[in-house]
Design an enzyme around this catalytic site. Structure first.
Site, PDB file in Angstrom:
ATOM      1  N   ASP A  91      30.278  22.318 -15.189  1.00 37.60           N
ATOM      2  CA  ASP A  91      28.822  22.201 -15.185  1.00 37.60           C
ATOM      3  C   ASP A  91      28.244  22.261 -13.774  1.00 37.60           C
ATOM      4  O   ASP A  91      27.165  22.811 -13.555  1.00 37.60           O
ATOM      5  CB  ASP A  91      28.407  20.895 -15.857  1.00 37.60           C
ATOM      6  CG  ASP A  91      28.715  20.895 -17.353  1.00 37.60           C
ATOM      7  OD1 ASP A  91      29.039  21.969 -17.890  1.00 37.60           O
ATOM      8  OD2 ASP A  91      28.633  19.824 -17.970  1.00 37.60           O
ATOM      9  N   GLY A  92      28.975  21.695 -12.811  1.00 34.03           N
ATOM     10  CA  GLY A  92      28.502  21.711 -11.432  1.00 34.03           C
ATOM     11  C   GLY A  92      28.358  23.116 -10.878  1.00 34.03           C
ATOM     12  O   GLY A  92      27.472  23.386 -10.054  1.00 34.03           O
ATOM     13  N   ASN A 168      18.931  19.590 -15.634  1.00 35.38           N
ATOM     14  CA  ASN A 168      19.437  18.307 -16.127  1.00 35.38           C
ATOM     15  C   ASN A 168      18.456  17.161 -15.919  1.00 35.38           C
ATOM     16  O   ASN A 168      17.891  16.649 -16.869  1.00 35.38           O
ATOM     17  CB  ASN A 168      20.763  17.965 -15.446  1.00 35.38           C
ATOM     18  CG  ASN A 168      21.962  18.412 -16.245  1.00 35.38           C
ATOM     19  OD1 ASN A 168      21.825  19.045 -17.284  1.00 35.38           O
ATOM     20  ND2 ASN A 168      23.151  18.095 -15.765  1.00 35.38           N
ATOM     21  N   ASP A 198      15.445   0.009  -9.497  1.00 33.44           N
ATOM     22  CA  ASP A 198      16.035   0.704  -8.349  1.00 33.44           C
ATOM     23  C   ASP A 198      15.600   2.163  -8.304  1.00 33.44           C
ATOM     24  O   ASP A 198      15.696   2.815  -7.263  1.00 33.44           O
ATOM     25  CB  ASP A 198      17.562   0.649  -8.420  1.00 33.44           C
ATOM     26  CG  ASP A 198      18.110  -0.712  -8.026  1.00 33.44           C
ATOM     27  OD1 ASP A 198      17.320  -1.561  -7.560  1.00 33.44           O
ATOM     28  OD2 ASP A 198      19.326  -0.933  -8.185  1.00 33.44           O
ATOM     29  N   GLN A 265      22.277  18.333  -7.007  1.00 36.04           N
ATOM     30  CA  GLN A 265      22.543  19.512  -6.188  1.00 36.04           C
ATOM     31  C   GLN A 265      21.615  19.626  -4.988  1.00 36.04           C
ATOM     32  O   GLN A 265      21.981  20.192  -3.966  1.00 36.04           O
ATOM     33  CB  GLN A 265      22.392  20.783  -7.039  1.00 36.04           C
ATOM     34  CG  GLN A 265      23.313  20.855  -8.229  1.00 36.04           C
ATOM     35  CD  GLN A 265      24.759  21.000  -7.837  1.00 36.04           C
ATOM     36  OE1 GLN A 265      25.093  21.712  -6.887  1.00 36.04           O
ATOM     37  NE2 GLN A 265      25.644  20.334  -8.563  1.00 36.04           N
TER      38      GLN A 265
END
Length: 306
Positions: A91-92, A168, A198, A265
């Site tokens: 997926d990356g 995503n 956060d 990314q």
């Protein structure tokens, strides 16, 4: 891109960096296969260097040298000429290519061969890559259309500072000392809530099985057009994940400078004088799938369900 999707002539190829020797061999095999199919092949510079080194080293035939001479380097300028974009990896690999070539890449059909660890985007194993492409080139595929998120960083006068695209998720998180932040969310001009957390994950249905899921958010079927907001370590139990229709406009403001992570990314910052406005991008991304592929079967296998 060709007017007829079945006429898949111009093919782009990318792969994850740091390929193993086996992976490099698979790429050479894939490119040779495409030339045998009389396709015009465009590759990223990384792939071109691999091909040039391996083919020149291991072959003395004129046909192999012709591959190097006739192959084209893929650029943002010629990306629109593609009829199909193939990625080899996990997926990356796809997400990296998306951010290298966005937004033009969303107009090109995508097919994935799983040469990595995670394969929600690519469910075809590398050993079955060319046989699967035989079926794709024969028109034996279905289209899997996924929505894309568009984010605009806007200053106080609403001028756009930066535009980002996400397949995503867009994550807002602290840039320095870990402490609770105030993140105000509006929905098409209507105040929704102020999260004390956060950070926030704003996910597409495609990204709902990624960081969103790890943070306790729900899985949303990819056919549903929606955004999912999931708070990171919220101060109260009442601030649960929420699913919102994608035709709404999300506006998020922060009380201090925070970091934006886009699909893991790309990174940028959002200041307390800026707002992040998120909408559904007009052009979705289209994946080509074999007719035997099933989303829920893939989901069950990837998540280890019984």
């Amino acid at each position: 891109m060709s007017s007829e999707l079945d006429n898949l002539k111009n093919i782009g190829v990318t792969a994850r960096h740091s390929l193993s020797a086996e992976g490099k061999g698979e790429i050479v095999k894939l490119v040779k296969y495409l030339f045998e199919k009389q396709k015009t092949v465009f590759v990223t510079e990384y792939i071109y260097k691999i091909l040039k080194k391996i083919i020149h080293k291991n072959s003395t035939t004129n046909s192999s040298y012709n591959i190097i001479e006739n192959i084209k380097i893929l650029t943002k300028k010629n990306l629109k000429n593609l009829d199909l974009f193939i990625f080899f990896g996990g997926d990356g690999t796809l997400l990296s290519a998306v951010h290298q070539f966005a937004p033009d890449i969303f107009s090109v059909p995508i097919f994935g061969i799983n040469g990595g660890n995670l394969g929600f985007f690519s469910s075809v194993a590398k050993e079955n890559g060319t046989s699967a492409l035989d079926k794709i080139f024969e028109g034996k595929y279905t289209k899997d259309v996924r929505m894309v998120a568009k984010g605009e960083l806007q200053s106080e006068d609403k001028s756009v500072v930066e535009t980002i695209y996400s397949l995503n998720e867009i994550t807002i998180h602290h840039a320095g000392i870990a402490r609770l932040r105030n993140l105000e969310v509006e929905l098409s001009g209507e105040y929704l809530t102020t999260y004390k957390a956060d950070g926030l994950i704003i996910s597409t249905p495609t990204g709902s099985t990624a960081y969103n899921l790890a943070a306790g958010g729900p899985i949303v079927a990819p056919q549903i057009k929606a955004f999912v907001i999931t708070a990171l370590a919220p101060a109260g139990f009442s601030q649960r994940p929420i699913v919102l229709p994608s035709h709404k406009i999300l506006k998020i403001s922060v009380d201090s400078t925070m970091r934006l992570s886009i699909d893991g990314q790309k990174y940028t910052e959002i200041k307390n004088t800026q707002s992040l406005v998120i909408t559904e991008y007009a052009i979705p991304v289209t994946f080509l799938r074999l007719k035997t592929e099933r989303y829920y079967k893939n989901l069950r296998e990837k998540l280890g369900w019984g």
